[in-house]
Design a protein around this motif. Structure first.
Motif, PDB file in Angstrom:
ATOM      1  N   TYR A  67       1.480  14.048  -4.575  1.00 23.50           N
ATOM      2  CA  TYR A  67       0.521  13.031  -4.150  1.00 23.50           C
ATOM      3  C   TYR A  67       0.171  12.095  -5.309  1.00 23.50           C
ATOM      4  O   TYR A  67      -0.697  11.225  -5.164  1.00 23.50           O
ATOM      5  N   ASN A  68       0.813  12.252  -6.448  1.00 23.56           N
ATOM      6  CA  ASN A  68       0.458  11.482  -7.636  1.00 23.56           C
ATOM      7  C   ASN A  68       0.751   9.995  -7.452  1.00 23.56           C
ATOM      8  O   ASN A  68       1.662   9.597  -6.737  1.00 23.56           O
ATOM      9  N   ALA A 123      -7.547   6.667   3.705  1.00 21.22           N
ATOM     10  CA  ALA A 123      -6.630   6.574   2.569  1.00 21.22           C
ATOM     11  C   ALA A 123      -6.983   5.386   1.682  1.00 21.22           C
ATOM     12  O   ALA A 123      -6.962   5.494   0.442  1.00 21.22           O
ATOM     13  N   PHE A 124      -7.312   4.252   2.291  1.00 25.78           N
ATOM     14  CA  PHE A 124      -7.648   3.067   1.514  1.00 25.78           C
ATOM     15  C   PHE A 124      -8.880   3.333   0.661  1.00 25.78           C
ATOM     16  O   PHE A 124      -8.931   2.977  -0.525  1.00 25.78           O
ATOM     17  N   ASP A 125      -9.886   3.968   1.246  1.00 22.42           N
ATOM     18  CA  ASP A 125     -11.091   4.294   0.482  1.00 22.42           C
ATOM     19  C   ASP A 125     -10.749   5.213  -0.695  1.00 22.42           C
ATOM     20  O   ASP A 125     -11.292   5.062  -1.796  1.00 22.42           O
ATOM     21  N   TYR A 126      -9.845   6.152  -0.460  1.00 20.10           N
ATOM     22  CA  TYR A 126      -9.456   7.101  -1.510  1.00 20.10           C
ATOM     23  C   TYR A 126      -8.774   6.384  -2.675  1.00 20.10           C
ATOM     24  O   TYR A 126      -9.183   6.536  -3.837  1.00 20.10           O
ATOM     25  N   TYR A 127      -7.742   5.599  -2.383  1.00 18.93           N
ATOM     26  CA  TYR A 127      -6.983   4.950  -3.457  1.00 18.93           C
ATOM     27  C   TYR A 127      -7.792   3.846  -4.129  1.00 18.93           C
ATOM     28  O   TYR A 127      -7.639   3.603  -5.325  1.00 18.93           O
ATOM     29  N   ALA A 154      -5.574  11.287   0.685  1.00 14.31           N
ATOM     30  CA  ALA A 154      -4.324  11.020  -0.043  1.00 14.31           C
ATOM     31  C   ALA A 154      -3.130  11.172   0.895  1.00 14.31           C
ATOM     32  O   ALA A 154      -3.060  12.106   1.693  1.00 14.31           O
ATOM     33  N   VAL A 155      -2.184  10.265   0.782  1.00  8.91           N
ATOM     34  CA  VAL A 155      -1.044  10.210   1.703  1.00  8.91           C
ATOM     35  C   VAL A 155       0.185  10.904   1.135  1.00  8.91           C
ATOM     36  O   VAL A 155       0.909  11.599   1.847  1.00  8.91           O
ATOM     37  N   ALA A 159       7.863   6.795  -1.642  1.00 10.79           N
ATOM     38  CA  ALA A 159       6.975   6.063  -0.748  1.00 10.79           C
ATOM     39  C   ALA A 159       7.458   4.653  -0.465  1.00 10.79           C
ATOM     40  O   ALA A 159       7.255   4.125   0.634  1.00 10.79           O
ATOM     41  N   SER A 160       8.097   4.023  -1.445  1.00 13.30           N
ATOM     42  CA  SER A 160       8.566   2.658  -1.223  1.00 13.30           C
ATOM     43  C   SER A 160       9.603   2.611  -0.112  1.00 13.30           C
ATOM     44  O   SER A 160       9.470   1.849   0.857  1.00 13.30           O
TER      45      SER A 160
END
Length: 424
Positions: free
Chosen positions: A184-185, A215-219, A169-170, A122-123
């Motif tokens: 997705y971990n 996604a923001f709400d999820y993480y 989740a992204v 992801a980075s």
């Protein structure tokens, strides 16, 4: 930029030491090629190294520790602001080297860190979207055509949007060849959200805002609100401070776009979380400790992570976010945090007249990736000696510091300059 872009040096010829970071000589990797994670070309080149020499190159990662693409953008920014065509050309050549020879057919970028698989993290994916989008915007701002760089970001964005899970989740790792999510971990998806936000700022793509919101709400509910963030550093899966940076950056963007109070809450939580990793005192060291010899003060650095209990200056990338939050909340504390981080980031350079460190010549402008204030540390070069440094010089510390300088307003820069004068 001479001292901050040289991240492609081959570690098995590490600054002429003849040993890799794993402690083996070059000959060992020739006898055990299955242990060689690095390009064979570098083995050949490292044989010619003398003590104090190093291999130069264009960078092995577009994001993460290499920050190849951000270094390119900053060089172009400097060149465009100051009329230095050479810097603009250098940045474009670097960007195009990734475009022409380091892409899968689907558009995802490869990595020079050859681990024998096609997984992409992801980075590196998030920074690729971010920096190609920002370069396109930069060129547009200066009346130039940046469409070829926008065209690099678009297929990566499309791949990301296809893999979004229903709960928001992204993903944190993708298969480079197929574009499918491998796992997705972890919370590394923050880097992708940061990239998506910058692509939307460039294009206005309406698909993106609801994706970032969900996604923001999820993480946030999964980890950040519980004051933890893990898997942000792509070389380990421990709890760390690194993964919170893109959430702080994206929360700022989302608040400015939507004015929803929750994003200000997200930004505050991210600010407190990162600050909880700061080293805020300066121990007294013995006269022969590296911290004394090189006059390095660890206050303002942050612990790397649970798995890596050294300290580094990752916070240099968040100076503008802390300054912004200080203004929005009318909270001087966040300016003080920015000052402390900035003070730490402006020491420990190799400069003209001071290029020999521990008997090795360093490039001007370079500095350590991390330092070791206590015995409780990892990757020491001399046992567990407290107050020590090693000779691990990577690109990102200089890139992050320069990036913050370009993101700050003239007013903020003036304040930062006056706040960090030696007499104060």
């Amino acid at each position: 930029f001479e001292g901050i872009i040289d991240d492609m040096k081959f570690r098995a010829g590490y600054y002429g030491s003849g040993l890799s970071e794993e402690g083996y000589p070059v000959a060992y990797y020739e006898q055990h090629p299955e242990r060689n994670h690095w390009w064979k070309d570098y083995i050949a080149e490292s044989k010619r190294l003398k003590k104090g020499e190093y291999v130069k190159g264009y960078g092995r990662e577009c994001g993460f520790a290499g920050q190849s693409l951000q270094a390119a953008r900053l060089a172009m920014e400097y060149g465009l602001r100051n009329g230095v065509a050479e810097d603009v050309e250098w940045g474009e050549k670097l960007l195009q080297s990734w475009m022409k020879s380091r892409r899968y057919e689907n558009g995802l970028l490869k990595s020079n860190r050859n681990r024998g698989h096609d997984n992409r993290d992801a980075s590196n994916i998030g920074w690729a979207i971010s920096e190609y989008s920002r370069v396109a915007a930069l060129l547009k701002k200066h009346g130039r055509d940046g469409s070829q760089y926008e065209a690099v970001a678009k297929p990566i964005v499309d791949i990301i949007l296809k893999g979004i899970r229903e709960d928001g989740a992204v993903g944190s790792v993708w298969n480079g060849k197929t574009g499918e999510v491998v796992t997705y971990n972890g919370d590394g998806a923050g880097f992708v959200l940061m990239g998506l936000s910058r692509y939307r700022a460039l294009t206005g793509d309406e698909r993106i805002l609801p994706v970032i919101e969900k996604a923001f709400d999820y993480y946030y509910s999964q980890d950040i609100d519980n004051f933890r963030c893990f898997g942000g550093a792509m070389d380990c899966s421990s709890i760390d401070k690194e993964g919170i940076q893109p959430y702080f950056t994206t929360a700022k963007y989302m608040y400015e776009q939507t004015r929803e109070p929750k994003y200000l809450d997200y930004a505050r939580k991210a600010a407190w979380y990162f600050a909880s990793w700061l080293y805020i005192h300066n121990p007294i060291y013995d006269a022969d400790d590296d911290m004394t010899v090189f006059n390095i003060k660890p206050a303002g650095a942050n612990i790397v992570g649970v798995e890596h209990p050294a300290v580094d200056e990752y916070g240099a990338l968040l100076i503008s976010e802390y300054m912004w939050l200080s203004k929005v909340d009318n909270e001087p504390l966040w300016r003080e945090v920015a000052e402390l981080i900035w003070r730490n980031g402006t020491q420990g350079f190799a400069y003209e007249g001071k290029t020999i460190w521990q008997g090795l010549e360093r490039p001007i402008g370079s500095k350590n990736e991390a330092i070791f204030p206590s015995e409780w540390s990892k990757y020491h070069t001399v046992g567990n000696k407290r107050g020590s440094i090693n000779n691990h010089l990577t690109a990102w510390p200089g890139v992050y510091r320069a990036a913050s300088l370009y993101d700050l307003s003239d007013e903020d820069l003036q304040w930062l300059k006056s706040a960090t004068l030696p007499e104060k």
